[in-house]
Design a protein around this motif. Structure first.
Motif, PDB file in Angstrom:
ATOM      1  N   LYS A  37       0.841  -1.216   0.000  1.00 46.50           N
ATOM      2  CA  LYS A  37       0.000   0.000   0.000  1.00 46.50           C
ATOM      3  C   LYS A  37       0.869   1.257   0.000  1.00 46.50           C
ATOM      4  CE  LYS A  37      -4.212  -1.975   1.869  1.00 46.50           C
ATOM      5  NZ  LYS A  37      -4.062  -3.276   2.578  1.00 46.50           N
ATOM      6  N   VAL A  38       1.999   1.183   0.718  1.00 51.02           N
ATOM      7  CA  VAL A  38       2.946   2.306   0.691  1.00 51.02           C
ATOM      8  C   VAL A  38       3.456   2.505  -0.736  1.00 51.02           C
ATOM      9  CG1 VAL A  38       5.259   3.045   1.409  1.00 51.02           C
ATOM     10  CG2 VAL A  38       3.660   2.112   3.102  1.00 51.02           C
ATOM     11  N   ALA A  39       3.829   1.403  -1.381  1.00 54.85           N
ATOM     12  CA  ALA A  39       4.378   1.496  -2.741  1.00 54.85           C
ATOM     13  C   ALA A  39       3.396   2.206  -3.668  1.00 54.85           C
ATOM     14  CB  ALA A  39       4.685   0.096  -3.276  1.00 54.85           C
ATOM     15  N   ALA A  40       2.115   1.901  -3.477  1.00 52.98           N
ATOM     16  CA  ALA A  40       1.094   2.460  -4.368  1.00 52.98           C
ATOM     17  C   ALA A  40       0.887   3.958  -4.145  1.00 52.98           C
ATOM     18  CB  ALA A  40      -0.221   1.716  -4.169  1.00 52.98           C
ATOM     19  N   THR A  62       0.998   8.065   8.279  1.00 55.75           N
ATOM     20  CA  THR A  62      -0.440   7.923   8.550  1.00 55.75           C
ATOM     21  C   THR A  62      -0.957   6.613   7.986  1.00 55.75           C
ATOM     22  OG1 THR A  62      -0.684  10.313   8.521  1.00 55.75           O
ATOM     23  CG2 THR A  62      -2.695   9.025   8.210  1.00 55.75           C
ATOM     24  N   LEU A  63      -0.547   6.285   6.768  1.00 58.17           N
ATOM     25  CA  LEU A  63      -0.991   5.039   6.144  1.00 58.17           C
ATOM     26  C   LEU A  63      -0.517   3.822   6.950  1.00 58.17           C
ATOM     27  CD1 LEU A  63      -1.580   4.070   2.633  1.00 58.17           C
ATOM     28  CD2 LEU A  63       0.188   2.734   3.734  1.00 58.17           C
ATOM     29  N   VAL A  64       0.750   3.821   7.325  1.00 56.45           N
ATOM     30  CA  VAL A  64       1.295   2.675   8.070  1.00 56.45           C
ATOM     31  C   VAL A  64       0.604   2.551   9.430  1.00 56.45           C
ATOM     32  CG1 VAL A  64       3.364   1.733   9.186  1.00 56.45           C
ATOM     33  CG2 VAL A  64       3.523   2.701   6.876  1.00 56.45           C
ATOM     34  N   GLU A  78      -3.089   1.250   8.825  1.00 60.80           N
ATOM     35  CA  GLU A  78      -3.154  -0.146   8.373  1.00 60.80           C
ATOM     36  C   GLU A  78      -2.710  -1.114   9.475  1.00 60.80           C
ATOM     37  OE1 GLU A  78      -4.471  -1.296   5.578  1.00 60.80           O
ATOM     38  OE2 GLU A  78      -4.954   0.751   4.962  1.00 60.80           O
ATOM     39  N   THR A  79      -1.729  -0.695  10.264  1.00 58.97           N
ATOM     40  CA  THR A  79      -1.267  -1.529  11.376  1.00 58.97           C
ATOM     41  C   THR A  79      -2.392  -1.688  12.389  1.00 58.97           C
ATOM     42  OG1 THR A  79       0.967  -0.663  11.048  1.00 58.97           O
ATOM     43  CG2 THR A  79       0.531  -1.779  13.137  1.00 58.97           C
ATOM     44  N   ASP A  80      -3.040  -0.570  12.680  1.00 60.18           N
ATOM     45  CA  ASP A  80      -4.134  -0.543  13.634  1.00 60.18           C
ATOM     46  C   ASP A  80      -5.313  -1.402  13.162  1.00 60.18           C
ATOM     47  OD1 ASP A  80      -4.935   0.690  16.112  1.00 60.18           O
ATOM     48  OD2 ASP A  80      -6.540   1.619  14.902  1.00 60.18           O
ATOM     49  N   LYS A  81      -5.657  -1.255  11.896  1.00 56.22           N
ATOM     50  CA  LYS A  81      -6.773  -2.026  11.312  1.00 56.22           C
ATOM     51  C   LYS A  81      -6.554  -3.520  11.458  1.00 56.22           C
ATOM     52  CE  LYS A  81      -7.651   0.143   7.092  1.00 56.22           C
ATOM     53  NZ  LYS A  81      -7.829  -0.091   5.641  1.00 56.22           N
ATOM     54  N   ALA A  82      -5.273  -3.940  11.379  1.00 52.70           N
ATOM     55  CA  ALA A  82      -4.947  -5.368  11.443  1.00 52.70           C
ATOM     56  C   ALA A  82      -4.859  -5.863  12.894  1.00 52.70           C
ATOM     57  CB  ALA A  82      -3.631  -5.615  10.721  1.00 52.70           C
ATOM     58  N   GLY A  83      -5.097  -4.950  13.851  1.00 50.39           N
ATOM     59  CA  GLY A  83      -4.997  -5.337  15.251  1.00 50.39           C
ATOM     60  C   GLY A  83      -3.563  -5.525  15.705  1.00 50.39           C
ATOM     61  N   ALA A  84      -2.637  -4.889  14.992  1.00 55.66           N
ATOM     62  CA  ALA A  84      -1.212  -4.995  15.322  1.00 55.66           C
ATOM     63  C   ALA A  84      -0.725  -3.671  15.927  1.00 55.66           C
ATOM     64  CB  ALA A  84      -0.406  -5.336  14.071  1.00 55.66           C
ATOM     65  N   ILE A  85       0.537  -3.666  16.324  1.00 52.78           N
ATOM     66  CA  ILE A  85       1.169  -2.480  16.911  1.00 52.78           C
ATOM     67  C   ILE A  85       2.366  -2.117  16.044  1.00 52.78           C
ATOM     68  CG2 ILE A  85       2.460  -1.634  18.925  1.00 52.78           C
ATOM     69  CD1 ILE A  85       0.821  -3.738  20.581  1.00 52.78           C
ATOM     70  N   ALA A  86       2.572  -0.825  15.821  1.00 58.37           N
ATOM     71  CA  ALA A  86       3.760  -0.373  15.095  1.00 58.37           C
ATOM     72  C   ALA A  86       4.917  -0.285  16.090  1.00 58.37           C
ATOM     73  CB  ALA A  86       3.509   0.984  14.448  1.00 58.37           C
ATOM     74  N   ALA A  87       5.893  -1.165  15.934  1.00 55.12           N
ATOM     75  CA  ALA A  87       6.990  -1.236  16.903  1.00 55.12           C
ATOM     76  C   ALA A  87       7.787   0.070  17.039  1.00 55.12           C
ATOM     77  CB  ALA A  87       7.925  -2.390  16.552  1.00 55.12           C
ATOM     78  N   PRO A  88       7.986   0.837  15.958  1.00 52.66           N
ATOM     79  CA  PRO A  88       8.802   2.053  16.116  1.00 52.66           C
ATOM     80  C   PRO A  88       8.195   3.093  17.068  1.00 52.66           C
ATOM     81  CG  PRO A  88       8.731   1.395  13.814  1.00 52.66           C
ATOM     82  CD  PRO A  88       7.722   0.545  14.539  1.00 52.66           C
ATOM     83  N   LEU A  89       6.861   3.162  17.114  1.00 46.53           N
ATOM     84  CA  LEU A  89       6.215   4.233  17.881  1.00 46.53           C
ATOM     85  C   LEU A  89       6.593   4.130  19.359  1.00 46.53           C
ATOM     86  CD1 LEU A  89       4.251   6.647  17.739  1.00 46.53           C
ATOM     87  CD2 LEU A  89       2.385   5.026  18.196  1.00 46.53           C
ATOM     88  N   VAL A 126       6.759   4.600  11.717  1.00 45.56           N
ATOM     89  CA  VAL A 126       7.564   4.033  10.625  1.00 45.56           C
ATOM     90  C   VAL A 126       8.759   4.945  10.399  1.00 45.56           C
ATOM     91  CG1 VAL A 126       6.153   5.262   8.893  1.00 45.56           C
ATOM     92  CG2 VAL A 126       7.442   3.234   8.201  1.00 45.56           C
ATOM     93  N   CYS A 127       9.869   4.375   9.929  1.00 52.64           N
ATOM     94  CA  CYS A 127      11.015   5.204   9.542  1.00 52.64           C
ATOM     95  C   CYS A 127      10.926   5.474   8.038  1.00 52.64           C
ATOM     96  CB  CYS A 127      12.327   4.488   9.853  1.00 52.64           C
ATOM     97  SG  CYS A 127      12.583   4.197  11.609  1.00 52.64           S
ATOM     98  N   VAL A 128      11.066   6.734   7.671  1.00 51.63           N
ATOM     99  CA  VAL A 128      11.017   7.144   6.260  1.00 51.63           C
ATOM    100  C   VAL A 128      12.256   7.988   5.981  1.00 51.63           C
ATOM    101  CG1 VAL A 128       9.686   8.320   4.465  1.00 51.63           C
ATOM    102  CG2 VAL A 128       8.481   7.112   6.315  1.00 51.63           C
ATOM    103  N   SER A 129      13.125   7.469   5.118  1.00 53.94           N
ATOM    104  CA  SER A 129      14.459   8.060   4.957  1.00 53.94           C
ATOM    105  C   SER A 129      14.717   8.358   3.480  1.00 53.94           C
ATOM    106  CB  SER A 129      15.514   7.076   5.485  1.00 53.94           C
ATOM    107  OG  SER A 129      15.205   6.708   6.827  1.00 53.94           O
TER     108      SER A 129
END
Ligand code: MF3
Ligand code: CO
Ligand code: CO
Length: 293
Positions: A71-74, A87-89, A92-103, A112-115
């Protein structure tokens, strides 16, 4: 010695995995009642050799990661901000019932890291606008049902120039060659050697300050996986090890500094830097990517 019930071979003259510091032949060789490889790797290196159900959990986390990455690629296009990727990451992480580890990881403020371009890694999403010809790395780490998978890709924004094409191509080929060395009996140093020798043969440099790492139960587990090194050196790989390989390759010199935000790592000479990362499982016969792309 056993691993998950199976016997494995250890060289007579290598250090005994029990951690005694003696040669295997002078220590536990021939003693079947000794430590399992899993116990030995934990004691000696702090490495958590994974059980099948843990591998399955990491694999599922990896599937989620890749679905978010697609989805990021798109959405990547000239004119978007790095914060839109965050915002997208996050969504989408939240929707899947997961946690974003970087936060909130050691104070990291985003999901997410964006470099981009001269940013090597740990870029904090914000109001930076991506421009035609930029390259941008997106590094995603979900925690799904307690299991971490960690992978990143570098994307072209719009139409790339020759420098962008070169550094991205070299970084991807470094990861490919490194993964290809992975099998029981090979060593962490083989991974570093594969990366360093290829990158330098193409006139690029390898960042040394950041390394790959064990992953799965925690974000960053032992061992450290250096992206430079010497063949046959370092920890010997055994089935069930799960770690990232994530070479950061600069078009110019490898020297870097960290910005005032205490996270963003940038090249000193302002040259482009590209990175690719996958979470790799050592299997009985070789490797399997748990974040395959
Ligand atoms: N995902 C990175 C890695 O590959 C780590 C990012 S730590 C963060 O190891 F806090 F910046 F997210
Ligand atoms: Co990583
Ligand atoms: Co990562």
């Amino acid at each position: 010695m056993k691993t998950q019930g199976k016997k494995i071979k250890i060289g007579r003259n290598t250090l005994c995995p029990c951690g005694s510091g003696k040669k295997y032949k002078n220590c536990c060789m021939g003693d079947d009642s000794m430590l399992t490889v899993k116990e030995a790797y934990k004691r000696r290196y702090g490495i958590i050799v994974k059980e099948p159900h843990e591998i399955e959990g990491i694999r599922r986390s990896g599937e989620l990661l890749l679905s978010i990455m697609d989805k990021v690629a798109a959405m990547i296009a000239p004119g978007i901000t790095t914060d839109q990727i965050n915002t997208l990451v996050a969504d989408e992480t939240d929707k899947a019932g997961a946690i974003a580890a970087p936060l909130n990881y050691r104070g990291f403020p985003k999901s997410v890291c964006v470099s981009a371009n001269e940013v090597i890694c740990h870029g904090i999403p914000g109001n930076r606008v991506l421009r035609d010809g930029d390259i941008v790395n997106v590094d995603i780490t979900p925690i799904l049902d307690g299991y971490y998978a960690d992978a990143n890709k570098t994307f072209f924004v719009g139409t790339p120039g020759p420098d962008a094409i070169k550094v991205v191509e070299v970084a991807l080929e470094c990861l490919r060659r490194a993964i290809d060395t992975v099998r029981p009996g090979s060593h962490l140093g083989d991974i570093g050697y594969a990366i360093q020798s290829y990158a330098e043969s193409r006139g690029c440099s390898v960042v040394r300050e950041f390394v790959g790492h064990g992953v799965g139960i925690d974000f960053h587990e032992p061992p450290q996986v250096c992206h430079f090194g010497r063949k046959h050196h370092g920890v010997e790989l055994v089935p069930g090890m799960v770690f990232t390989i994530e070479p950061m390759i600069n078009l110019g010199a490898r020297d870097l500094h960290i910005l005032e935000d205490e996270w963003t790592a940038v090249t000193n000479d302002g040259s482009l830097s590209a990175q690719f990362e996958q979470t790799i499982l050592v299997t009985e016969t070789g490797w399997e990517s748990l974040t395959p792309y």
